[in-house]
Design a protein around this motif. Structure first.
Motif, PDB file in Angstrom:
ATOM      1  N   GLY A 105       0.808  -1.222   0.000  1.00 11.26           N
ATOM      2  CA  GLY A 105       0.000   0.000   0.000  1.00 11.26           C
ATOM      3  C   GLY A 105       0.835   1.262   0.000  1.00 11.26           C
ATOM      4  N   ASN A 106       2.165   1.105  -0.095  1.00 16.89           N
ATOM      5  CA  ASN A 106       3.015   2.293  -0.111  1.00 16.89           C
ATOM      6  C   ASN A 106       3.093   2.829  -1.532  1.00 16.89           C
ATOM      7  OD1 ASN A 106       4.289   1.991   2.684  1.00 16.89           O
ATOM      8  ND2 ASN A 106       4.596  -0.018   1.748  1.00 16.89           N
ATOM      9  N   ASP A 107       2.976   4.106  -1.619  1.00 16.52           N
ATOM     10  CA  ASP A 107       3.113   4.738  -2.927  1.00 16.52           C
ATOM     11  C   ASP A 107       4.039   5.917  -2.744  1.00 16.52           C
ATOM     12  OD1 ASP A 107       2.774   5.261  -5.541  1.00 16.52           O
ATOM     13  OD2 ASP A 107       0.581   5.188  -5.508  1.00 16.52           O
ATOM     14  N   SER A 151      13.002  -7.950   4.583  1.00 13.89           N
ATOM     15  CA  SER A 151      12.811  -6.948   3.519  1.00 13.89           C
ATOM     16  C   SER A 151      14.013  -6.879   2.586  1.00 13.89           C
ATOM     17  CB  SER A 151      12.591  -5.564   4.130  1.00 13.89           C
ATOM     18  OG  SER A 151      11.393  -5.544   4.844  1.00 13.89           O
ATOM     19  N   THR A 152      13.730  -6.646   1.312  1.00 16.17           N
ATOM     20  CA  THR A 152      14.805  -6.514   0.326  1.00 16.17           C
ATOM     21  C   THR A 152      15.478  -5.150   0.490  1.00 16.17           C
ATOM     22  OG1 THR A 152      13.365  -5.470  -1.286  1.00 16.17           O
ATOM     23  CG2 THR A 152      13.493  -7.888  -1.343  1.00 16.17           C
ATOM     24  N   LYS A 153      16.690  -5.045  -0.089  1.00 16.11           N
ATOM     25  CA  LYS A 153      17.435  -3.800  -0.026  1.00 16.11           C
ATOM     26  C   LYS A 153      16.628  -2.671  -0.685  1.00 16.11           C
ATOM     27  CE  LYS A 153      22.164  -2.420  -0.765  1.00 16.11           C
ATOM     28  NZ  LYS A 153      23.382  -2.593  -1.522  1.00 16.11           N
ATOM     29  N   LYS A 154      15.960  -3.025  -1.760  1.00 17.41           N
ATOM     30  CA  LYS A 154      15.179  -2.028  -2.507  1.00 17.41           C
ATOM     31  C   LYS A 154      14.033  -1.480  -1.638  1.00 17.41           C
ATOM     32  CE  LYS A 154      12.712  -1.700  -6.866  1.00 17.41           C
ATOM     33  NZ  LYS A 154      12.020  -2.491  -7.870  1.00 17.41           N
ATOM     34  N   ARG A 155      13.327  -2.377  -0.974  1.00 16.23           N
ATOM     35  CA  ARG A 155      12.204  -1.959  -0.091  1.00 16.23           C
ATOM     36  C   ARG A 155      12.719  -1.063   1.044  1.00 16.23           C
ATOM     37  NH1 ARG A 155       8.348  -0.365   2.529  1.00 16.23           N
ATOM     38  NH2 ARG A 155       8.263   0.912   0.682  1.00 16.23           N
ATOM     39  N   VAL A 156      13.865  -1.454   1.617  1.00 13.44           N
ATOM     40  CA  VAL A 156      14.449  -0.686   2.716  1.00 13.44           C
ATOM     41  C   VAL A 156      14.810   0.718   2.226  1.00 13.44           C
ATOM     42  CG1 VAL A 156      16.501  -0.494   4.189  1.00 13.44           C
ATOM     43  CG2 VAL A 156      15.290  -2.673   4.018  1.00 13.44           C
ATOM     44  N   GLN A 157      15.431   0.798   1.065  1.00 10.16           N
ATOM     45  CA  GLN A 157      15.831   2.111   0.545  1.00 10.16           C
ATOM     46  C   GLN A 157      14.602   2.979   0.273  1.00 10.16           C
ATOM     47  OE1 GLN A 157      19.074   3.127   0.463  1.00 10.16           O
ATOM     48  NE2 GLN A 157      18.107   5.141   0.163  1.00 10.16           N
ATOM     49  N   LYS A 158      13.559   2.342  -0.257  1.00  9.24           N
ATOM     50  CA  LYS A 158      12.323   3.110  -0.502  1.00  9.24           C
ATOM     51  C   LYS A 158      11.763   3.651   0.803  1.00  9.24           C
ATOM     52  CE  LYS A 158      10.523   1.646  -4.908  1.00  9.24           C
ATOM     53  NZ  LYS A 158       9.632   0.776  -5.649  1.00  9.24           N
ATOM     54  N   SER A 159      11.832   2.850   1.850  1.00  6.71           N
ATOM     55  CA  SER A 159      11.274   3.314   3.134  1.00  6.71           C
ATOM     56  C   SER A 159      12.039   4.545   3.626  1.00  6.71           C
ATOM     57  CB  SER A 159      11.270   2.188   4.176  1.00  6.71           C
ATOM     58  OG  SER A 159      12.526   2.043   4.795  1.00  6.71           O
ATOM     59  N   VAL A 160      13.356   4.555   3.406  1.00  9.90           N
ATOM     60  CA  VAL A 160      14.160   5.700   3.842  1.00  9.90           C
ATOM     61  C   VAL A 160      13.836   6.936   2.980  1.00  9.90           C
ATOM     62  CG1 VAL A 160      16.514   6.610   4.055  1.00  9.90           C
ATOM     63  CG2 VAL A 160      16.005   4.266   4.748  1.00  9.90           C
ATOM     64  N   VAL A 190      14.101   5.032  10.297  1.00  9.72           N
ATOM     65  CA  VAL A 190      13.758   3.789   9.593  1.00  9.72           C
ATOM     66  C   VAL A 190      15.018   3.253   8.906  1.00  9.72           C
ATOM     67  CG1 VAL A 190      11.334   4.446   9.263  1.00  9.72           C
ATOM     68  CG2 VAL A 190      13.038   5.071   7.523  1.00  9.72           C
ATOM     69  N   GLY A 191      14.826   2.177   8.103  1.00 11.25           N
ATOM     70  CA  GLY A 191      15.978   1.610   7.383  1.00 11.25           C
ATOM     71  C   GLY A 191      16.165   0.122   7.635  1.00 11.25           C
ATOM     72  N   GLY A 192      15.108  -0.557   8.110  1.00 14.34           N
ATOM     73  CA  GLY A 192      15.154  -2.010   8.286  1.00 14.34           C
ATOM     74  C   GLY A 192      16.390  -2.458   9.042  1.00 14.34           C
ATOM     75  N   TYR A 193      17.040  -3.485   8.496  1.00 16.13           N
ATOM     76  CA  TYR A 193      18.217  -4.069   9.162  1.00 16.13           C
ATOM     77  C   TYR A 193      19.495  -3.696   8.408  1.00 16.13           C
ATOM     78  CZ  TYR A 193      15.112  -6.504  12.310  1.00 16.13           C
ATOM     79  OH  TYR A 193      14.181  -6.783  13.282  1.00 16.13           O
ATOM     80  N   ASN A 194      19.461  -2.575   7.702  1.00 16.85           N
ATOM     81  CA  ASN A 194      20.578  -2.154   6.867  1.00 16.85           C
ATOM     82  C   ASN A 194      21.297  -0.966   7.528  1.00 16.85           C
ATOM     83  OD1 ASN A 194      21.894  -0.524   4.793  1.00 16.85           O
ATOM     84  ND2 ASN A 194      20.970  -1.936   3.313  1.00 16.85           N
ATOM     85  N   THR A 195      22.548  -1.142   7.862  1.00 16.22           N
ATOM     86  CA  THR A 195      23.268  -0.088   8.598  1.00 16.22           C
ATOM     87  C   THR A 195      23.383   1.193   7.775  1.00 16.22           C
ATOM     88  OG1 THR A 195      25.341  -1.051   7.847  1.00 16.22           O
ATOM     89  CG2 THR A 195      24.644  -1.609  10.072  1.00 16.22           C
ATOM     90  N   PHE A 196      23.639   1.045   6.472  1.00 15.88           N
ATOM     91  CA  PHE A 196      23.770   2.224   5.621  1.00 15.88           C
ATOM     92  C   PHE A 196      22.458   3.017   5.609  1.00 15.88           C
ATOM     93  CE2 PHE A 196      23.107   4.226   1.467  1.00 15.88           C
ATOM     94  CZ  PHE A 196      24.198   5.080   1.427  1.00 15.88           C
ATOM     95  N   ALA A 197      21.347   2.301   5.428  1.00 19.87           N
ATOM     96  CA  ALA A 197      20.035   2.964   5.364  1.00 19.87           C
ATOM     97  C   ALA A 197      19.687   3.627   6.696  1.00 19.87           C
ATOM     98  CB  ALA A 197      18.965   1.951   4.984  1.00 19.87           C
ATOM     99  N   ARG A 198      19.986   2.972   7.799  1.00 18.31           N
ATOM    100  CA  ARG A 198      19.706   3.549   9.122  1.00 18.31           C
ATOM    101  C   ARG A 198      20.500   4.842   9.318  1.00 18.31           C
ATOM    102  NH1 ARG A 198      15.231   2.041  12.096  1.00 18.31           N
ATOM    103  NH2 ARG A 198      14.681  -0.022  11.367  1.00 18.31           N
ATOM    104  N   THR A 199      21.772   4.813   8.923  1.00 13.34           N
ATOM    105  CA  THR A 199      22.605   6.010   9.068  1.00 13.34           C
ATOM    106  C   THR A 199      22.046   7.158   8.237  1.00 13.34           C
ATOM    107  OG1 THR A 199      24.537   4.652   9.483  1.00 13.34           O
ATOM    108  CG2 THR A 199      24.962   6.901   8.775  1.00 13.34           C
ATOM    109  N   GLN A 200      21.593   6.821   7.036  1.00 13.44           N
ATOM    110  CA  GLN A 200      21.009   7.841   6.146  1.00 13.44           C
ATOM    111  C   GLN A 200      19.776   8.470   6.798  1.00 13.44           C
ATOM    112  OE1 GLN A 200      20.049   6.072   2.352  1.00 13.44           O
ATOM    113  NE2 GLN A 200      19.218   8.009   1.571  1.00 13.44           N
ATOM    114  N   SER A 201      18.932   7.627   7.405  1.00 13.83           N
ATOM    115  CA  SER A 201      17.709   8.111   8.043  1.00 13.83           C
ATOM    116  C   SER A 201      18.046   9.011   9.246  1.00 13.83           C
ATOM    117  CB  SER A 201      16.874   6.907   8.483  1.00 13.83           C
ATOM    118  OG  SER A 201      15.655   7.310   9.033  1.00 13.83           O
ATOM    119  N   ILE A 202      19.048   8.629  10.011  1.00 17.70           N
ATOM    120  CA  ILE A 202      19.462   9.423  11.182  1.00 17.70           C
ATOM    121  C   ILE A 202      20.043  10.770  10.724  1.00 17.70           C
ATOM    122  CG2 ILE A 202      21.166   9.538  13.071  1.00 17.70           C
ATOM    123  CD1 ILE A 202      20.760   6.411  13.264  1.00 17.70           C
TER     124      ILE A 202
END
Ligand SMILES: [Zn+2]
Length: 416
Positions: A105-107, A151-160, A190-202
């Motif tokens: 349901g995410n757009d 979650s896939t890397k792509k989904r995680v990046q989209k969430s960020v 946010v950023g799931g279990y991906n350290t790079f994505a979490r850092t980006q979100s922070i």
């Protein structure tokens, strides 16, 4: 909202004081009271007063309260008065931690809000208009938290990326909205279990001007409901630690979800400050009484007592020996088993009274342990419960009782 750290230790968690508006100081690690539709599940305000007469932080969720927005737009008193729990503090979140949030349901520009009536879609502007109608003491920023360990890397990046876009609007609107002049915004990480994505979100949150937000809400580790009770510590703890290392000490960190008592302790040891009572609710909804021990003794304890178990029909003892809650002081296991057999609503009510009483006591014991620099000892006690193996605190859906009624009319019943 003001947050002051009273003590901090590398291996033993931190003690703090949270003051929301003119409230009393709330000691952290803090247990928020999870609500559904604005009320403590199964309990009236009077019944809840028999569990605790201390000031609470109520965790209200948009997914169970969205329909009240129009009426609340005309309400000029505190939100806690509207839900009949006056004097308490309120924090408005998006998702109900007690029920599984459906995926999808995410757009690009909208976030799905799963309610009891189905899915709705909210843009950041619509979200902020809705929050302004509620005018809570504290609220979370809009985020795409639709990620879990798989979650896939792509989904995680989209969430960020989506969360950044949503938050740019939330930060801009927060200062303009008159009804939010006294509300504190929590920055979602946010950023799931991906350290790079979490850092980006922070990084995105920390780029905001000073005073833009008053704390952090760590999201996107699970999709709520019983799934949170099954998370792997080995997977969750390193990524949470990665986030906490990058956050300032003087802002509170909230982590919603039904984490097990053991995982909660490990998160507290690493510096998470605020949790909710969804674990106590999930146990009660599945007819389980919490029976783990958090005070040093030499007796072996189990995580739960299953009240649907036929073996207890002749046990004329309380749910938990020594417990001073209303359910344990007045009723026996045998009677509550009978309530289950006859589908009486009093069953989950008594279990909720006991589980909340027990979990509030657990948090008081956690704060005392940190103050005495003995959190590691408490963790070991909770881990083994005087047995030789780690206790299993996961809550499995009890097939004997799961129904729309038993699950408090959560939307999970409709989604399954
Ligand atoms: Zn009790």
């Amino acid at each position: 909202m003001k947050f002051v750290i009273k003590s901090i230790s590398k291996n033993s968690g931190r003690l703090g004081q949270l003051r929301i508006k003119e409230s009393q100081e709330l000691a952290t690690p803090l247990l928020m009271q999870t609500t559904k539709g604005g009320s403590i599940p199964y309990l009236t305000a009077d019944a809840f007063e028999m569990v605790s007469n201390e000031q609470q932080l109520l965790q209200l969720t948009l997914s169970t309260m969205d329909q009240m927005a129009e009426s609340l737009a005309l309400w000029t008193r505190p939100l806690s008065d509207y839900v009949g729990l006056p004097g308490h503090n309120t924090v408005l979140m998006i998702r109900d931690p007690c029920e599984t949030t459906p995926a999808g349901g995410n757009d690009r520009d909208v976030m799905p809000l799963f309610t009891r009536r189905g899915k709705e879609s909210l843009t950041a502007t619509q979200y902020m208009e809705m929050v302004a109608k509620f005018a809570p003491d504290v609220y979370q920023g809009l985020c795409d938290a639709d990620t879990n360990p798989e979650s896939t890397k792509k989904r995680v990046q989209k969430s960020v990326d989506r969360t950044e876009r949503f938050m740019n609007e939330c930060y801009a609107l927060h200062g303009k909205e008159q009804r939010l002049a006294n509300s504190t915004l929590l920055a979602p990480i946010v950023g799931g279990y991906n350290t790079f994505a979490r850092t980006q979100s922070i990084k995105h949150a920390k780029e905001q001007p000073a005073g833009s937000y008053g704390g952090y809400i760590l999201e996107g580790f699970h999709t709520n409901g019983l799934a949170a009770t099954t998370l792997s510590a080995a997977q969750l703890l390193p990524i949470v630690e990665h986030c906490l290392q990058q956050l300032e000490d003087d802002k509170p960190r909230l982590m919603p979800g039904a984490f097990t008592p053991l995982l909660t302790l490990e998160l507290i040891r690493r510096g998470v400050d605020v949790f909710d009572t969804s674990y106590a609710y999930c146990a009660a909804a599945n007819y389980k009484a919490l029976t783990f021990s958090y005070t040093k003794d030499a007796v072996q304890h189990a995580a739960f007592l299953d009240l649907t178990d036929d073996e207890i029909k002749e046990q004329f003892t309380p749910l938990l020996s020594g417990c001073t809650c209303l359910a344990c002081s007045k009723h026996t296991r045998a009677y509550i088993h009978h309530l289950y057999k006859t589908h009486e609503l009093l069953g989950p009510i008594l279990l909720m009274i006991h589980n909340l009483h027990h979990y509030l006591g657990f948090f008081a014991a956690i704060r005392s342990s940190i103050a005495a620099d003995q959190l590691p000892e408490l963790i070991e006690h909770v881990r083994l419960q005087n047995t030789d193996a780690e206790i299993d605190y996961r809550i499995e859906a009890n097939a004997k009782v799961i129904s729309k009624a038993a699950m408090g009319k959560g939307f999970i019943a409709a989604a399954v």
